[in-house]
Design an enzyme around this catalytic site. Structure first.
Site, mmCIF file in Angstrom:
data_model
loop_
_atom_site.group_PDB
_atom_site.id
_atom_site.type_symbol
_atom_site.label_atom_id
_atom_site.label_comp_id
_atom_site.label_asym_id
_atom_site.label_seq_id
_atom_site.Cartn_x
_atom_site.Cartn_y
_atom_site.Cartn_z
ATOM 1 N N ARG A 257 0.830 -1.209 0.000
ATOM 2 C CA ARG A 257 0.000 0.000 0.000
ATOM 3 C C ARG A 257 0.861 1.254 0.000
ATOM 4 O O ARG A 257 0.633 2.191 -0.767
ATOM 5 C CB ARG A 257 -0.929 -0.018 1.215
ATOM 6 C CG ARG A 257 -1.844 1.194 1.321
ATOM 7 C CD ARG A 257 -2.737 1.070 2.548
ATOM 8 N NE ARG A 257 -3.477 2.295 2.803
ATOM 9 C CZ ARG A 257 -4.278 2.475 3.850
ATOM 10 N NH1 ARG A 257 -4.441 1.502 4.730
ATOM 11 N NH2 ARG A 257 -4.913 3.617 4.027
ATOM 12 N N ARG B 156 16.317 0.947 -3.512
ATOM 13 C CA ARG B 156 17.485 0.954 -2.629
ATOM 14 C C ARG B 156 17.783 -0.468 -2.173
ATOM 15 O O ARG B 156 16.963 -1.111 -1.525
ATOM 16 C CB ARG B 156 17.261 1.872 -1.424
ATOM 17 C CG ARG B 156 18.473 1.915 -0.495
ATOM 18 C CD ARG B 156 18.487 3.117 0.446
ATOM 19 N NE ARG B 156 17.427 3.093 1.426
ATOM 20 C CZ ARG B 156 17.342 3.933 2.467
ATOM 21 N NH1 ARG B 156 18.274 4.878 2.637
ATOM 22 N NH2 ARG B 156 16.340 3.874 3.310
ATOM 23 N N GLY C 71 22.753 12.393 4.580
ATOM 24 C CA GLY C 71 21.814 11.830 5.549
ATOM 25 C C GLY C 71 22.370 12.036 6.944
ATOM 26 O O GLY C 71 23.284 11.332 7.374
ATOM 27 N N ASP D 278 22.374 8.693 9.878
ATOM 28 C CA ASP D 278 23.396 7.660 9.705
ATOM 29 C C ASP D 278 24.788 8.264 9.778
ATOM 30 O O ASP D 278 25.707 7.684 10.370
ATOM 31 C CB ASP D 278 23.206 6.945 8.362
ATOM 32 C CG ASP D 278 22.549 5.578 8.522
ATOM 33 O OD1 ASP D 278 22.982 4.812 9.399
ATOM 34 O OD2 ASP D 278 21.604 5.284 7.784
ATOM 35 N N PRO E 262 8.239 12.999 4.010
ATOM 36 C CA PRO E 262 7.718 11.790 4.666
ATOM 37 C C PRO E 262 6.407 11.258 4.134
ATOM 38 O O PRO E 262 5.942 10.223 4.621
ATOM 39 C CB PRO E 262 7.562 12.251 6.119
ATOM 40 C CG PRO E 262 7.261 13.710 6.018
ATOM 41 C CD PRO E 262 8.054 14.203 4.840
#
Length: 739
Positions: free
Chosen positions: A143, A358, A475, A478, A559
């Site tokens: 979904r 990814r 990023g 990380d 997001p």
């Protein structure tokens, strides 16, 4: 035995928890799930036999697994040397020049590259020339994967009405049915967007009574029979006739489209002077379908689900039926959008984001496939073989839709440490291409600049992939986790809040853009920036995320599809190409600043209250994420923080929190007992935050569940985890839970 060898020992002895593995005509042992999926679903429509696939895969495993292992051992060796360097100088003042020379001598800083430009060919315009929002979504969730792929277009009215971008002041509340007061605010905002983006020669869109577009030009009709054109008529590019006097007017600004939708019979359009019912925005230009940080895939059953959804996207037949507001809904990929251009020609725009995939990094293995010696194969090699093979369906046009019209497969590769590991990835892709009969350089690579050794060698990393690279990004999470782990022995780190203000962060962000532009990314590849983590705080995103296109990033993570629609406004306001041209004239960011270690200068000045607050914050974040990962197999979700603000959490956020606790624990700012007390206290908080979830397993009052144990281990054993990664503990614990 070091941690890397322990991991090899553990994973080599584990078995697929959900299905028996079966032997193939090769020496591999393959989980039944994965074998049946490949033979019955993946290879259908491809001129590849099952035996040929597995023989080629085994050959690649035999060639690349030892190389993969050696690269991981080199990480361990370099980390050991850095640890020893700091330990030997524990009581002396840090000498930056000496430190930098040391890093060069051990190969941490690679020999500097000469000037060059990337030469990547066959790249789609969504990557090389269109700047806009980018979504990252767990492909394991069908979904979500479909929502993201379909987020190429989004309703501006819906995005505004349903978020805090529009104030609830003066009775403009969101609760209940449609609120016309709020609706008026939405329309006012949207018409202001039109005035700024496609201004009229005279008047404002709030005064427009209708449109005339019969002769290939666009005119706005104003009171008194006045007609006015756009100040820049070229921004009008076509229309769509929906029938019954409903139509759409298509505009293009800064390489992005949007459509004014006119329908006077619509409940919203009927209240508008011009009959405008909505503005449809081109939103998420690209989407990364993620097999890595946002998923929890630990065995053959899980990997089959990951690959099956990717296959459905590439074949165009992925569907998901779910219940919403008491009704069943089925979601599938959107069709393309068709218009008549102002030159009276057909104009077709993709209805879907361009999809990248990814893969996982080099570290983990997976019990889905065992080699001839019974060892789990590296998961990154498995991902390369499967995701590239699956994407051949798109290249072969085995789908009603086309993802890459340029004939490329786009793979984002995370957690690589330096140019040798990037070279390994390029060599692996070349081997997979050869095995599957694909032209060389079909598989493109996105280099995630999220490890310190990649940052300091970014130009050198790009050079070894200069004919494949299509993406770099920054990023923070990380990268911060690796910053802490790399310099673990240098001393106690500053707080996470202070870390965001440290000079290495700003220099790292600038350095990434500087290197990308220096190596020819402008007009050829993406330079990306990281995620806005608060999906419920869209006003904050709208007010601040202009910083990413202004920083020269032609894509930035958001997001949700709604966030993509709102963030798209920024790319209409800012032409990223112009920003990049200005940035190319500035002084390049400093490597010395990037190497400035964020240790606390006076750790004795940190109060007990500050230490406890930082511990509680970190423990709550780890627990809130880990309990869903281990018990529910959820790799990414909106997790309430200690202040009940919903944050998008994945393994990167968990990495920084666990490494920060590990660092303070190692340097005596807190004790193991204190950490465990904080974990128990925060487990009660997390249990309360999840009280409405009927599938949730509380951690308190027993504190003996696997999730609680994993969270504690991430903090107390974080110092000895490879590169500070969370995957080994999470995978091990999830496998225990599933079994």
């Amino acid at each position: 035995m070091n941690i890397f060898k322990k991991l090899i020992s553990f994973f080599s002895s584990s078995q697929n928890s959900s299905k028996e593995s079966v032997k193939q005509n090769v020496s591999l042992t393959i989980s039944e799930d994965l074998k049946e999926f490949l033979e019955n679903e993946v290879l259908e429509g491809l001129n590849i036999s099952s035996n040929s696939f597995w023989m080629s895969f085994e050959k690649i495993i035999n060639e690349f697994s030892p190389k993969n292992k050696n690269l991981l051992l080199k990480r361990e060796e370099i980390q050991f040397q850095i640890d020893q360097w700091h330990l030997e100088r524990r009581d002396t003042e840090h000498n930056q020049d000496e430190y930098k020379l040391f890093l060069e001598n051990i190969g941490y800083i690679a020999p500097r590259s000469s000037n060059f430009s990337i030469t990547t060919d066959n790249v789609d315009p969504e990557i090389k020339s269109i700047a806009g929002p980018q979504l990252v979504v767990p492909v394991m969730n069908a979904r979500f994967a479909l929502n993201a792929a379909n987020a190429r277009w989004g309703s501006l009215y819906d995005a505004l009405y349903g978020t805090d971008v529009i104030s609830e002041d003066n009775d403009a509340t969101r609760e209940g049915g449609y609120n016309p007061v709020r609706g008026d605010k939405v329309i006012a905002f949207a018409k202001n967007f039109l005035d700024e983006t496609i201004p009229l020669e005279e008047g404002s869109y709030k005064d427009v009574l209708g449109f005339d577009f019969t002769d290939g030009n666009i005119y706005a009709l104003l009171a008194g029979g006045l007609k006015t054109q756009l100040k820049d008529p070229k921004k009008y590019v076509g229309y769509c006739d929906y029938g019954n006097d409903a139509y759409g007017l298509l505009f293009k600004n800064n390489n992005l489209h949007f459509e004014i939708q006119v329908d006077a019979s619509h409940p919203i359009g009927s209240t508008d002077k011009a009959g405008i019912k909505d503005i449809l925005m081109e939103s998420a230009i690209t989407t990364i379908q993620d097999c890595e940080d946002s998923v929890a895939a630990v065995d053959g059953e899980d990997k089959t689900l990951v690959y099956r959804n990717w296959l459905g996207l590439m074949k165009g037949n992925l569907k998901e039926t779910f219940s919403k507001n008491g009704s069943n809904m089925t979601r599938e990929l959107n069709s393309d959008r068709h218009y008549i251009s102002n030159a009276k020609e057909d104009l077709v725009l993709s209805g879907r984001s361009l999809m990248l995939v990814r893969n996982v990094g080099h570290l983990m293995t997976n019990p889905a496939i065992l080699d001839a010696d019974g060892n789990e194969v590296p998961e990154g090699i498995m991902d390369a073989m499967f995701t590239i093979c699956i994407a051949m369906h798109d290249l072969n046009k085995n789908s009603p839709y086309q993802n890459s019209k340029a004939g490329s497969i786009y793979i984002v590769k995370p957690k690589m440490h330096g140019p040798e590991e990037v070279q390994f990835t390029c060599d692996l892709f070349a081997a997979v291409e050869k095995a599957l009969g694909l032209p060389n350089l079909t598989a493109k690579v996105g280099i995630m600049d999220e490890e310190r050794r990649t940052t300091v060698n970014l130009k050198e990393c790009i050079e070894v992939a200069k004919d494949r690279v299509i993406f770099i990004n920054t990023g923070f999470l990380d990268r911060t986790g690796d910053e802490i782990h790399t310099s673990m022995e240098a001393g106690p780190m500053i707080t996470k809040a202070d870390m965001k203000q440290h000079q290495w962060i700003s220099s790292y962000e600038d350095w990434n853009v500087d290197i990308g532009l220096e190596t020819g990314f402008k007009g050829r590849a993406q330079i990306g920036k990281g995620m806005w983590p608060m999906p419920d705080e869209m006003l904050g995103m709208y007010n601040t995320k202009t910083m990413h296109p202004k920083a020269g990033a032609n894509c930035a993570w958001v997001p949700s599809p709604t966030a993509a629609t709102l963030h798209a406004i920024h790319y209409h306001q800012i032409l990223v190409g112009d920003e990049q041209s200005s940035i190319m004239k500035r002084e390049k960011a400093s490597l010395d600043a990037i190497l400035d270690i964020p240790v606390h200068k006076n750790p004795s000045e940190i109060s007990a209250e500050e230490i406890q607050a930082e511990l509680d914050n970190n423990c709550q974040g780890i627990l809130g994420y880990v309990v869903r990962w281990v018990d529910q197999g959820v790799g990414c979700s909106k997790v309430p923080d200690i202040n009940n603000v919903g944050l998008m959490e994945d393994r990167a956020t968990c990495r920084i929190s666990s490494q920060h606790i590990a660092n303070w624990l190692h340097h005596g700012l807190c004790s193991k007992e204190q950490v465990l007390v904080s974990m128990k206290k925060m487990a009660l908080v997390v249990d309360g935050q999840n009280a409405s979830d009927s599938t949730y397993i509380p951690m308190a009052p027993s504190y003996d569940g696997l999730a609680f144990e994993a969270a504690c281990n991430l903090a107390t054993e974080g110092r000895v985890q490879p590169s500070g990664y969370t995957e080994p503990i999470l995978h091990q614990t999830r496998l225990k839970f599933k079994s």
